[in-house]
Write an enzyme that holds these catalytic residues in place. Sequence first.
Site, mmCIF file in Angstrom:
data_model
loop_
_atom_site.group_PDB
_atom_site.id
_atom_site.type_symbol
_atom_site.label_atom_id
_atom_site.label_comp_id
_atom_site.label_asym_id
_atom_site.label_seq_id
_atom_site.Cartn_x
_atom_site.Cartn_y
_atom_site.Cartn_z
ATOM 1 C CE1 TYR A 72 -9.255 6.503 15.667
ATOM 2 C CE2 TYR A 72 -10.177 4.343 15.141
ATOM 3 C CZ TYR A 72 -10.098 5.699 14.897
ATOM 4 O OH TYR A 72 -10.849 6.256 13.904
ATOM 5 C CG PHE A 124 -32.703 20.117 25.995
ATOM 6 C CD1 PHE A 124 -33.001 20.988 27.030
ATOM 7 C CD2 PHE A 124 -31.462 20.203 25.392
ATOM 8 C CE1 PHE A 124 -32.063 21.910 27.465
ATOM 9 C CE2 PHE A 124 -30.522 21.124 25.827
ATOM 10 C CZ PHE A 124 -30.823 21.980 26.864
ATOM 11 C CG ASP A 125 -32.727 24.330 24.280
ATOM 12 O OD1 ASP A 125 -33.403 23.672 25.073
ATOM 13 O OD2 ASP A 125 -32.091 25.341 24.599
ATOM 14 C CG ASP A 216 -33.175 13.935 26.488
ATOM 15 O OD1 ASP A 216 -32.303 13.661 27.329
ATOM 16 O OD2 ASP A 216 -33.176 15.024 25.874
ATOM 17 C CB ALA A 218 -30.165 14.610 30.476
ATOM 18 C CE LYS A 259 -27.673 18.356 31.082
ATOM 19 N NZ LYS A 259 -27.090 18.464 29.739
ATOM 20 C CG HIS A 453 -30.967 31.399 24.757
ATOM 21 N ND1 HIS A 453 -31.496 30.959 23.581
ATOM 22 C CD2 HIS A 453 -30.503 30.297 25.388
ATOM 23 C CE1 HIS A 453 -31.372 29.641 23.496
ATOM 24 N NE2 HIS A 453 -30.762 29.215 24.584
#
Length: 471
Positions: A72, A124-125, A216, A218, A259, A453
């Site tokens: 933990y 990004f969304d 960001d 990714a 990614k 979507h």
Amino acid sequence: MRFMTAEPFRIKMVERVKKTTKAERQQWLKEARYNAFQMKAENVYIDCITDSGTSAMSSEQWSALMLGDESYAGSKSFYKLEESVQDIFGMQFVQPTHQGRAADYIMARIYAKPGKYAIGNMHFDTFRGNAEVIGALAVDYVDDIGKDTASPPHPFKGNIDLKKMEKLISEKGAENISVVIITVTCNNNGGQPVSMQNIREVSALAKKHNIPVVIDAARLAENAYFIKQREEGYENKTIKEITREMFSYCETATMSSKKDGLVNIGGLFVTRNDEVLKVAQQLAIVHEGFITYGGLAGRDLEALAVGLQEGVDEQYLEYRINQVKYLGDRLKEKGVPIIEPTGGHGVYVDGRRFFPHIPQSEFPSQRLVVALYEEAGVRAVEIGACAFGAKDPLTGEDIFPEVEVMRIAVSRRVYTNSHMDVIANALGEIYQKREQYRGMKLVYEGPITSLRHFTAGFELFPQTNAVTIEV
Ligand code: F0G
């Protein structure tokens, strides 16, 4: 290495994929109401809906899994991950999260403010959703050339337009801009890279006005590879030297490690600011897990520690970027209109140029997604009128996005160029008979438009002179 042009790996384990008939696929499409997100993955022959969490792990990663320390607090695996992240990002503080959007959430809670602007190239969304919940105003300031899917090739279509950024700062006042977020590579317009010069200049402008910069990250390795290939002065630098310089211009980075981390699950919140870290850790404890595991198992931390290093390996990146380019080149030979040059993680087909007779209100890119699955069992994804369409809150009229594409995302180390040929051949045939296709009607959407979507339902307008091709 002149002859060594093939994949820098060999295949040790395989996963069977199913070949299906066109009649079966038509039935499954109907059942899914023509929405790729509603299909069963086992009925897909080549899955290009995303490059996220779909990488094949290496033998080194699978061995590392066994070393996972499931403690933990203070697990050995966390410290291995921390070291690997520090090595690539050049930043000190690391908070793992269960995936990228959880890091986005923490980042939005720290950097997005009600009524204030968050400038990005193209957000990004998942950050946008988080920002909107907070009441922040997320604006996309990618260069105009990056928004035009028919624009001529340019090495860095992910760059932020500095003039637009300066104008907003002078019009609204720096105190009303709470953060600048640079997404590398820019997912929403083709996986297009951001140049080091642009990162440096955006950061300098932000710094002048005391606005924090977040990256960001990714697809950090793919971005760094493009910088090495395309930007003067970087040709002799290593990928890690480039990533470290990229992050030297920001205060904080978030990463969906699904990614370029080459793992199936995981995310990172990385910062050089110890005050920011303290808040991030509190948020992580409440929402993710304790600070040394952040919602991941020790084995996931181990696989990521190794995957991050493999992701910045230049021989791997050369194969990776060239496979995407290979698909783009095959499509161009067949006249299929794509965003050029191809980016890091997929090929983006221009829905409006492919089906010029289908208006955006009838979802040309979504129609193409359906046609590609119907003909070849290949699943791609729409980034266009369905995913990014909206309704004007005052008039109720439809607002259409500037980018209207079908993204063919290429998973890392998963498919061969023979698979790329299948995709290119199928799209080439569809392109030849493109006039026969008609648009689609949206018959169901969920209550949150920005997420519609995922669950939308469509009906097809009947096709003319349907011709059957079988693969
Ligand atoms: N940022 C970028 C640039 C992304 O592309 C994604 C995910 C995220 C953040 C969120 O990360 O999925 O780990 O929570 N993109 C996937 C895609 C879903 O298909 O492009 P996540």
